[in-house]
Design a protein around this motif. Structure first.
Motif, mmCIF file in Angstrom:
data_model
loop_
_atom_site.group_PDB
_atom_site.id
_atom_site.type_symbol
_atom_site.label_atom_id
_atom_site.label_comp_id
_atom_site.label_asym_id
_atom_site.label_seq_id
_atom_site.Cartn_x
_atom_site.Cartn_y
_atom_site.Cartn_z
ATOM 1 N N LYS A 526 0.833 -1.209 0.000
ATOM 2 C CA LYS A 526 0.000 0.000 0.000
ATOM 3 C C LYS A 526 0.866 1.258 0.000
ATOM 4 C CE LYS A 526 -3.991 -2.054 2.334
ATOM 5 N NZ LYS A 526 -4.785 -2.113 3.591
ATOM 6 N N ARG A 527 1.903 1.264 0.843
ATOM 7 C CA ARG A 527 2.781 2.447 0.916
ATOM 8 C C ARG A 527 3.445 2.711 -0.430
ATOM 9 N NH1 ARG A 527 4.661 0.047 5.611
ATOM 10 N NH2 ARG A 527 6.702 -0.334 4.662
ATOM 11 N N ILE A 528 3.971 1.646 -1.026
ATOM 12 C CA ILE A 528 4.700 1.804 -2.292
ATOM 13 C C ILE A 528 3.758 2.228 -3.419
ATOM 14 C CG2 ILE A 528 5.955 0.533 -4.096
ATOM 15 C CD1 ILE A 528 7.278 -1.077 -1.810
ATOM 16 N N VAL A 529 2.617 1.550 -3.536
ATOM 17 C CA VAL A 529 1.683 1.855 -4.621
ATOM 18 C C VAL A 529 1.132 3.276 -4.488
ATOM 19 C CG1 VAL A 529 -0.587 1.282 -5.578
ATOM 20 C CG2 VAL A 529 1.061 -0.543 -5.090
ATOM 21 N N LEU A 530 0.750 3.666 -3.280
ATOM 22 C CA LEU A 530 0.219 5.023 -3.075
ATOM 23 C C LEU A 530 1.261 6.076 -3.390
ATOM 24 C CD1 LEU A 530 -1.885 4.537 0.168
ATOM 25 C CD2 LEU A 530 -2.751 5.102 -2.093
ATOM 26 N N ASP A 531 2.495 5.848 -2.975
ATOM 27 C CA ASP A 531 3.555 6.812 -3.259
ATOM 28 C C ASP A 531 3.830 6.886 -4.757
ATOM 29 O OD1 ASP A 531 5.955 8.469 -2.050
ATOM 30 O OD2 ASP A 531 6.809 7.179 -3.600
ATOM 31 N N ALA A 532 3.896 5.720 -5.394
ATOM 32 C CA ALA A 532 4.211 5.678 -6.823
ATOM 33 C C ALA A 532 3.149 6.391 -7.656
ATOM 34 C CB ALA A 532 4.364 4.232 -7.283
ATOM 35 N N LEU A 558 -6.761 -7.615 -2.167
ATOM 36 C CA LEU A 558 -6.609 -6.480 -3.075
ATOM 37 C C LEU A 558 -7.597 -5.355 -2.777
ATOM 38 C CD1 LEU A 558 -5.436 -5.170 -5.638
ATOM 39 C CD2 LEU A 558 -6.990 -6.599 -6.994
ATOM 40 N N ASP A 559 -8.737 -5.710 -2.149
ATOM 41 C CA ASP A 559 -9.793 -4.718 -1.939
ATOM 42 C C ASP A 559 -9.303 -3.507 -1.158
ATOM 43 O OD1 ASP A 559 -11.399 -6.468 -3.279
ATOM 44 O OD2 ASP A 559 -12.375 -7.273 -1.476
ATOM 45 N N GLY A 560 -8.544 -3.752 -0.105
ATOM 46 C CA GLY A 560 -8.064 -2.652 0.726
ATOM 47 C C GLY A 560 -7.130 -1.724 -0.037
ATOM 48 N N LEU A 561 -6.286 -2.305 -0.892
ATOM 49 C CA LEU A 561 -5.354 -1.489 -1.686
ATOM 50 C C LEU A 561 -6.114 -0.594 -2.659
ATOM 51 C CD1 LEU A 561 -2.579 -0.682 -2.706
ATOM 52 C CD2 LEU A 561 -2.514 -2.799 -4.054
ATOM 53 N N LEU A 562 -7.117 -1.159 -3.333
ATOM 54 C CA LEU A 562 -7.893 -0.359 -4.276
ATOM 55 C C LEU A 562 -8.682 0.733 -3.546
ATOM 56 C CD1 LEU A 562 -9.242 -3.081 -6.754
ATOM 57 C CD2 LEU A 562 -7.128 -1.750 -6.868
ATOM 58 N N LYS A 568 -7.680 8.379 -1.971
ATOM 59 C CA LYS A 568 -6.744 9.463 -2.297
ATOM 60 C C LYS A 568 -7.155 10.205 -3.560
ATOM 61 C CE LYS A 568 -3.757 8.681 1.039
ATOM 62 N NZ LYS A 568 -3.504 9.682 2.112
ATOM 63 N N GLY A 569 -8.280 9.790 -4.157
ATOM 64 C CA GLY A 569 -8.768 10.483 -5.353
ATOM 65 C C GLY A 569 -8.307 9.887 -6.659
ATOM 66 N N VAL A 570 -7.761 8.663 -6.625
ATOM 67 C CA VAL A 570 -7.280 8.036 -7.850
ATOM 68 C C VAL A 570 -8.444 7.352 -8.573
ATOM 69 C CG1 VAL A 570 -5.713 6.333 -8.844
ATOM 70 C CG2 VAL A 570 -4.997 7.678 -6.845
ATOM 71 N N VAL A 571 -8.598 7.648 -9.847
ATOM 72 C CA VAL A 571 -9.622 7.014 -10.685
ATOM 73 C C VAL A 571 -9.034 5.737 -11.277
ATOM 74 C CG1 VAL A 571 -11.132 7.278 -12.685
ATOM 75 C CG2 VAL A 571 -10.643 9.252 -11.218
ATOM 76 N N LEU A 572 -9.736 4.626 -11.101
ATOM 77 C CA LEU A 572 -9.216 3.337 -11.540
ATOM 78 C C LEU A 572 -9.900 2.864 -12.818
ATOM 79 C CD1 LEU A 572 -9.154 1.490 -8.084
ATOM 80 C CD2 LEU A 572 -7.281 2.734 -9.202
ATOM 81 N N TYR A 573 -9.101 2.325 -13.734
ATOM 82 C CA TYR A 573 -9.604 1.697 -14.949
ATOM 83 C C TYR A 573 -9.021 0.291 -15.021
ATOM 84 C CZ TYR A 573 -10.748 6.503 -16.194
ATOM 85 O OH TYR A 573 -11.249 7.779 -16.187
ATOM 86 N N GLY A 574 -9.774 -0.632 -15.577
ATOM 87 C CA GLY A 574 -9.321 -2.014 -15.570
ATOM 88 C C GLY A 574 -8.939 -2.534 -16.924
ATOM 89 N N GLY A 575 -7.955 -3.465 -16.932
ATOM 90 C CA GLY A 575 -7.719 -4.253 -18.123
ATOM 91 C C GLY A 575 -8.896 -5.196 -18.320
ATOM 92 N N ASN A 576 -8.880 -5.988 -19.355
ATOM 93 C CA ASN A 576 -10.023 -6.885 -19.637
ATOM 94 C C ASN A 576 -10.371 -7.769 -18.441
ATOM 95 O OD1 ASN A 576 -10.374 -5.923 -22.237
ATOM 96 N ND2 ASN A 576 -8.922 -7.392 -23.109
ATOM 97 N N ARG A 577 -9.359 -8.309 -17.813
ATOM 98 C CA ARG A 577 -9.593 -9.254 -16.717
ATOM 99 C C ARG A 577 -10.036 -8.523 -15.447
ATOM 100 N NH1 ARG A 577 -5.191 -13.972 -15.298
ATOM 101 N NH2 ARG A 577 -6.373 -15.028 -13.631
#
Length: 713
Positions: A526-532, A558-562, A568-577
């Protein structure tokens, strides 16, 4: 602000003359797009407190178009076979004036601006009382923020024809505009044309150069004018004559293009737009027009002088640059804030404005980086290899500057500081071309930095290219420019690569991945992904795609990470899967650089699947794995073919300063010369130095080659 345009700071009352070629298209119809852009500029400047007066041509052209159409409708087939009589110019003017002003009124009304029509003839100005009344009327209108629109009343003009008679007080709308500029005490007259300004020859010919400042003593008699305007009365000859008349009487004049969407605003910002006529122009020490080749040659000459200096002297220059930046911080921030305000008004996106802004503490940070760079080991002349070729014959491989660099960058004025300091440390000359959105910031930074360079090196060590038109000429100079580094969009980098034979170093995209493996500490992930993603989403080293092992989605880890990303205001888009299994909106593409608070998410079966995904959709910039399984990590680190590959660390670490390079000129994803953040070492090449005592080859008869590696001294 260009030194020759400093007077615009005091400009309040402006007369803008709009020529027929600007008002109408080549087919004679009204150019609604250009007029809309023109009126939007008038609206903005009117709201800023400028007093704007328009002098508009176009009535005759509009009327002719309408009357031709009317005649066509009323003619029989037999009538159309007969020779067509030329339409009366005064009738065209009478019909066209009505339609033109109706359009102007409609367009201004849409922008909540009130306009007024004032039709005059040259005879009117023979009456002193008329001139007094005209001034009083215009002053009253301007006090009410009304835009007066002047036009010559061709329909009732007593001259023989509005196209041939050049007698009288004025003879066309250019000379009318010049007369009004003096009569109404305007601070500036802008004559809009269908070309950028006055050229040294026909504008379409390659050798023709735009004359930025007209000096009568220098240019009169040296310029050959082409044909008159395709639709108006005079063209450039009439404009120059009117401009010289007004400027010599005290009103500065600028001839520029009415086709550009923001030229009037740029003129009033003090940019070097069009051709300036000024009564003091002959007294100015005008900057010599420096060709692209001269700029590059001067940078090379200065770089050679810099290379010959002791390392301590080059170090002192960098310290002086750092000091100068800190001393002038308030001035730098003022100019940068003006750029930011202009960018916001122009509607630039937030990611560009973020890169453009020099935030609080940025100047101090830049100065600190420059001092750290100065304290590093001198990079020039380092010996990386010593070989005894034969007895008494020693060969050394040493580091040396590349020569002259051309850096083309967008929106980030801090890049100018980093690049300039790296050039000084590495002994290179550099030509810098920044984006127009950072014009003020780049100009003041360049002035401060070159001011710290001593005369025995030369200010032209670091050249600032201010004209976009100069870039094609620079890209042709593969004999005097050694490397091009574009920093900007994919489109910019691609265009540069296609346009030059000079080697190009850089990266087109920053599509960085973080792969979260099944064997992971989720708190760390979570720390790494949020910072990145959120530390600086506009940066090229921010995460654009999150790859996640399928087991984490099945277990719910994965739910908690998403959720953290969304919070934090990040809009998520998904690949096909991911879109199908997690209910995320489908991404438009998995090869997309968002440069904002948005990213793609995709599920993969294994580390090898993650590697394949990165090789398929990535840009070879920076990719990261988060895992507690060191064997998996080593597979990822050894097989991902990117310029930078990380284990359990944010992609945001891919940066020249964070790597300890002092600064970076850019990040390279190529495989030749340099990869990753490019600091001083990436701006150096090597040369071989051979020391002997009279040896000759002579067919190798008496040479015994030892090729023995010697210790470095």
């Amino acid at each position: 602000m260009d030194p020759t345009r400093l007077f615009v700071k005091d400009v309040k009352r402006v007369i803008i003359k709009v020529g027929t070629a600007v008002v109408t298209r080549s087919d004679g119809r009204l150019a609604l797009g250009r007029l809309g852009s023109l009126f939007e500029q008038v609206k903005e400047l009117n709201s800023q407190g400028f007093e704007l007066i328009l002098v508009s041509s176009g009535a005759v052209g509009v009327g002719r178009q309408r009357l031709k159409y009317r005649r066509l409708l009323n003619s029989s087939f037999a009538d159309l076979q007969k020779p067509q009589v030329e339409l009366d110019g005064k009738a065209c003017a009478a019909v066209g004036q009505n339609g033109l002003m109706a359009l102007y009124d409609s367009l201004f009304s849409l922008l909540d601006v009130t306009s007024s029509q004032l039709l005059v003839t040259d005879r009117d100005f023979q009456d002193p009382e008329f001139r007094i009344q005209l001034t009083e009327t215009v002053n009253s209108l301007l006090d009410l923020r009304v835009v007066p629109v002047f036009n010559e009343n061709d329909a009732i003009s007593s001259r023989r024809t509005p196209y041939q008679d050049s007698s009288g007080i004025f003879w066309d709308n250019d000379s009318l505009a010049a007369l009004l500029a003096l009569e109404l005490k305007a601070d500036l007259l802008v004559l809009l044309s269908d070309v950028e300004g006055l050229y040294s020859g026909p504008p379409g010919e390659p050798h023709s150069k735009l004359i930025h400042t007209y000096v009568k003593e220098k240019h009169q008699g040296q310029i050959t004018f082409g044909e008159k305007s395709r639709v108006g009365r005079g063209g450039m000859t009439a404009k120059v004559k009117s401009a010289v008349c007004a400027a010599s009487a005290g009103t500065p004049v600028i001839i520029t293009s009415g086709f550009a969407p923001d030229n009037i605003i740029r003129v009033l910002r003090g940019e070097r737009v069009g051709t300036l006529f000024h009564q003091n122009a002959h007294l100015w020490a005008l900057p010599k027009e420096v060709s692209a080749r001269e700029m590059a040659a001067s940078a090379r000459e200065c770089s050679r002088r810099l290379q010959s200096m002791p390392a301590e002297d080059r170090k002192k220059i960098l310290f002086d640059v750092a000091d100068a930046l800190e001393v002038n911080e308030d001035l730098i921030r003022k100019e940068n804030e003006a750029d930011v305000v202009a960018a916001q008004k122009a509607g630039y996106d937030t990611s560009l404005i973020s890169r453009l802004t020099l935030k609080q503490g940025k100047i101090a940070s830049l100065a600190k980086s420059i001092r750290a760079l100065a304290d590093m080991e001198d990079p020039i002349g380092l010996v990386s290899k010593r070989i005894e070729v034969a007895d008494g014959l020693v060969l050394e491989k040493t580091s040396c500057p590349l020569g002259v660099l051309l850096i083309i960058f967008e929106s980030r004025p801090d890049a100018l500081v980093q690049i300039a300091s790296l050039a000084i440390q590495s002994g290179n000359g550099v030509l810098l071309k920044g984006g127009k959105e950072a014009m003020r910031s780049n100009a003041i930074l360049h002035k401060i930095i070159t001011g710290a360079i001593p005369d025995n090196v030369g200010k032209r060590l670091i050249g600032l290219v201010t004209s976009r038109e100069a870039i094609p000429d620079l890209l042709k100079l593969d004999d005097v420019i050694d490397l091009v580094i574009p920093r900007g969009s994919n489109m910019l980098v691609s265009q540069i690569k296609e346009s030059t034979k000079i080697p190009v170093l850089g990266h087109a995209d920053g599509i960085c991945h973080v792969y979260v493996d099944k064997s992971v500490n989720m708190d760390m992930a979570k720390r790494i992904v949020l910072d990145a993603k959120t530390d600086y989403p506009a940066a090229c080293n921010s995460m654009e795609t999150l790859l996640v092992h399928k087991d984490l989605a099945k277990s719910g880890s994965l739910d908690g990470l998403l959720q953290e990303l969304r919070s934090k205001g990040v809009v998520l888009y998904g690949g096909n899967r991911a879109s199908a299994e997690l209910g995320i909106p489908l991404a438009r593409s998995l090869r997309h650089e968002y440069s904002s608070m948005a990213c793609a998410v995709e599920l993969v079966d294994s580390v090898r699947a993650a590697i394949d995904h990165i090789h398929c959709y990535g840009s070879a910039h920076t990719d990261c794995i988060v895992t507690e399984d060191n064997d998996v990590a080593e597979v990822f680190l050894n097989q991902v073919d990117s310029a930078a590959v990380f284990h359990n660390a944010s992609t945001r670490f891919c940066d020249g300063a964070r790597f300890g390079l002092g600064a970076e000129v850019g990040i390279s994803t190529g495989r030749i010369h340099a990869r990753g953040p490019v600091g001083v070492e990436g701006l150096l090449t090597t040369r071989w130095i051979l020391r002997g005592s009279g040896q000759v080859v002579d067919g190798d008869k008496d040479v015994i080659y030892t090729h023995k590696y010697l210790p470095l001294e």
